[in-house]
Scaffold this motif. Structure first.
Motif, PDB file in Angstrom:
ATOM      1  N   TRP A  84     -53.315 -41.348  20.707  1.00 46.55           N
ATOM      2  CA  TRP A  84     -53.301 -42.489  19.786  1.00 46.55           C
ATOM      3  C   TRP A  84     -53.526 -42.043  18.342  1.00 46.55           C
ATOM      4  O   TRP A  84     -52.958 -42.615  17.418  1.00 46.55           O
ATOM      5  N   SER A  85     -54.412 -41.083  18.156  1.00 44.91           N
ATOM      6  CA  SER A  85     -54.831 -40.688  16.813  1.00 44.91           C
ATOM      7  C   SER A  85     -54.478 -39.237  16.537  1.00 44.91           C
ATOM      8  O   SER A  85     -54.631 -38.371  17.410  1.00 44.91           O
ATOM      9  N   SER A  86     -54.037 -38.964  15.310  1.00 49.23           N
ATOM     10  CA  SER A  86     -53.803 -37.581  14.896  1.00 49.23           C
ATOM     11  C   SER A  86     -55.144 -36.919  14.604  1.00 49.23           C
ATOM     12  O   SER A  86     -56.181 -37.578  14.455  1.00 49.23           O
ATOM     13  N   ALA A  87     -55.127 -35.601  14.518  1.00 51.68           N
ATOM     14  CA  ALA A  87     -56.342 -34.871  14.161  1.00 51.68           C
ATOM     15  C   ALA A  87     -56.853 -35.320  12.797  1.00 51.68           C
ATOM     16  O   ALA A  87     -58.061 -35.456  12.575  1.00 51.68           O
ATOM     17  N   LEU A  94     -53.023 -53.008  11.643  1.00 50.52           N
ATOM     18  CA  LEU A  94     -54.181 -53.134  12.526  1.00 50.52           C
ATOM     19  C   LEU A  94     -54.434 -51.841  13.293  1.00 50.52           C
ATOM     20  O   LEU A  94     -55.582 -51.417  13.463  1.00 50.52           O
ATOM     21  N   VAL A  95     -53.357 -51.217  13.755  1.00 50.10           N
ATOM     22  CA  VAL A  95     -53.494 -49.945  14.456  1.00 50.10           C
ATOM     23  C   VAL A  95     -54.121 -48.898  13.540  1.00 50.10           C
ATOM     24  O   VAL A  95     -55.030 -48.160  13.937  1.00 50.10           O
ATOM     25  N   GLY A 121     -56.875 -53.879  16.251  1.00 52.49           N
ATOM     26  CA  GLY A 121     -56.031 -52.699  16.435  1.00 52.49           C
ATOM     27  C   GLY A 121     -56.219 -52.078  17.803  1.00 52.49           C
ATOM     28  O   GLY A 121     -55.250 -51.628  18.437  1.00 52.49           O
ATOM     29  N   LEU A 122     -57.457 -52.044  18.278  1.00 50.44           N
ATOM     30  CA  LEU A 122     -57.725 -51.523  19.619  1.00 50.44           C
ATOM     31  C   LEU A 122     -57.045 -52.390  20.678  1.00 50.44           C
ATOM     32  O   LEU A 122     -56.489 -51.878  21.658  1.00 50.44           O
ATOM     33  N   ALA A 123     -57.079 -53.712  20.478  1.00 52.64           N
ATOM     34  CA  ALA A 123     -56.411 -54.616  21.411  1.00 52.64           C
ATOM     35  C   ALA A 123     -54.912 -54.370  21.431  1.00 52.64           C
ATOM     36  O   ALA A 123     -54.282 -54.380  22.500  1.00 52.64           O
ATOM     37  N   VAL A 124     -54.340 -54.102  20.273  1.00 51.46           N
ATOM     38  CA  VAL A 124     -52.907 -53.813  20.186  1.00 51.46           C
ATOM     39  C   VAL A 124     -52.582 -52.527  20.948  1.00 51.46           C
ATOM     40  O   VAL A 124     -51.662 -52.481  21.777  1.00 51.46           O
ATOM     41  N   LEU A 125     -53.339 -51.475  20.685  1.00 51.49           N
ATOM     42  CA  LEU A 125     -53.109 -50.198  21.348  1.00 51.49           C
ATOM     43  C   LEU A 125     -53.332 -50.307  22.853  1.00 51.49           C
ATOM     44  O   LEU A 125     -52.591 -49.717  23.648  1.00 51.49           O
ATOM     45  N   GLY A 126     -54.356 -51.065  23.237  1.00 50.19           N
ATOM     46  CA  GLY A 126     -54.672 -51.220  24.647  1.00 50.19           C
ATOM     47  C   GLY A 126     -53.589 -51.913  25.435  1.00 50.19           C
ATOM     48  O   GLY A 126     -53.517 -51.775  26.673  1.00 50.19           O
ATOM     49  N   ARG A 127     -52.724 -52.641  24.744  1.00 52.20           N
ATOM     50  CA  ARG A 127     -51.609 -53.312  25.409  1.00 52.20           C
ATOM     51  C   ARG A 127     -50.313 -52.516  25.309  1.00 52.20           C
ATOM     52  O   ARG A 127     -49.245 -52.992  25.651  1.00 52.20           O
ATOM     53  N   PHE A 144     -48.860 -51.308  22.542  1.00 54.19           N
ATOM     54  CA  PHE A 144     -48.046 -51.530  21.351  1.00 54.19           C
ATOM     55  C   PHE A 144     -48.509 -50.633  20.214  1.00 54.19           C
ATOM     56  O   PHE A 144     -49.594 -50.049  20.249  1.00 54.19           O
ATOM     57  N   ARG A 145     -47.712 -50.537  19.172  1.00 55.43           N
ATOM     58  CA  ARG A 145     -48.055 -49.758  17.983  1.00 55.43           C
ATOM     59  C   ARG A 145     -47.954 -50.596  16.706  1.00 55.43           C
ATOM     60  O   ARG A 145     -48.022 -50.067  15.602  1.00 55.43           O
TER      61      ARG A 145
END
Length: 323
Positions: free
Chosen positions: A69-72, A194-195, A180-186, A188-189
């Protein structure tokens, strides 16, 4: 630390412990607060106030971030931000970070250097820098950050100073990281804003020292959710914090995401963590510093938080050991 077996040229095992340290140290700026930077057994950081504000946090892969999900660079910025926010919540000016990195031997070197660049870039926003740390072998990526700050002659702003009659105010965004966490958890990007808010918080750094100068009676970094952190202030100060939801901003991206998920955006605003806004109380009649918006008041009574006059139950927010 035992020698790490040699590995691929693109992995940290190929560099070894000291090669990895050498690869990241040069990425950190030297600021006026640094009297002696990395290279010796310890760094030397100026403390003109004669007091040092200190805090630390851990980020564990799979718990606080996911590499898919996240870059370094994102992780580095987040690791720095959550510590710098704690310093400014005390009214301090951040000066330096110490960073510990635990990682598996097959971690790509460019991930480690990307992490260092993220730390450096976030520190640059407040004029701080990384002055040292350690690297060790571990099964998962772990980032430990200790942050130091200078009060510049001011008294620290604690959680225990709120008094009845004070104005309750907030600076910064609320609910964006949770959305944003809710978006990622589903899966989506988007909405991307928000992400990004979840991956890299945007603390209102200048607002902390400004609040101290303006006479804030208490302050806290909203890392675990507005209600939970308001509860910390209420308990420490022995007062009631009253929040008026009509004053809370629900940004259009939050409203849009909530509509798509059949969720209540106000729940994200009240209970979502990791935005690192600042919640503070000010004496009645005091001019609020730039960035702060009044959201309620402080009243006498048994320590509690009221939302629109009703006692808040299940304050929400994050607790590492709550199931």
């Amino acid at each position: 630390m035992p020698n790490v077996p040699a590995g691929g040229a693109g992995e940290v095992s190929g560099l070894g412990e000291f090669g990895l340290i050498g690869a990241v140290v040069g990425r950190f700026a030297v600021t006026p607060d640094v009297l002696l930077g990395p290279g010796d057994d310890a760094a030397v950081v100026a403390a003109p106030d004669s007091r040092v504000v200190a805090t630390m946090d851990l980020l564990v892969e799979g718990r606080h971030f996911r590499r898919d999900w996240s870059s370094a660079h994102d992780v580095g910025r987040k690791a720095a931000a959550q510590n710098l926010a704690d310093l400014v919540a005390m009214g301090a000016r951040p000066t330096a970070l110490l960073v510990g990195l635990g990682c598996p031997p097959d971690l790509p070197v460019d991930w480690a250097t990307g992490l260092a660049d993220g730390l450096a870039d976030e520190c640059a926003l407040v004029g701080a820098t990384v002055v040292g740390g350690d690297v060790v072998r571990s099964d998962h990526v772990v980032v430990a950050v200790t942050a130091l700050g200078d009060l510049e002659g001011r008294a620290p702003v604690t959680r225990s100073g709120a008094r009845p009659g004070d104005v309750l105010a907030v600076a910064g965004r609320l609910g964006w990281s949770a959305a944003g966490l809710a978006v990622l958890g589903r899966g989506f990007r988007s909405p991307r804003v928000l992400v990004e808010a979840h991956k890299v918080p945007a603390p209102p750094y200048a607002a902390g020292p400004a609040a101290a100068v303006a006479g804030a009676t208490s302050m806290v970094d909203v890392s675990d959710g507005l209600l939970q952190d308001a509860g910390h202030v209420a308990t420490a100060s022995g007062v009631v914090l009253e929040i008026d939801t009509a004053t809370l901003e629900v940004g259009q991206p939050l409203a849009d995401a909530a509509a798509a998920f059949s969720a209540d955006p106000l729940e994200w605003v009240l209970r979502g963590g990791e935005d690192h806004a600042l919640l503070a109380t000010f004496p009645p009649g005091a001019a609020l510093p730039d960035g702060f918006v009044a959201i309620g008041r402080v009243s006498a009574g048994e320590a509690s938080v009221l939302v629109d006059g009703v006692p808040a139950t299940g304050l929400g927010g994050h607790d590492h050991f709550r199931s």
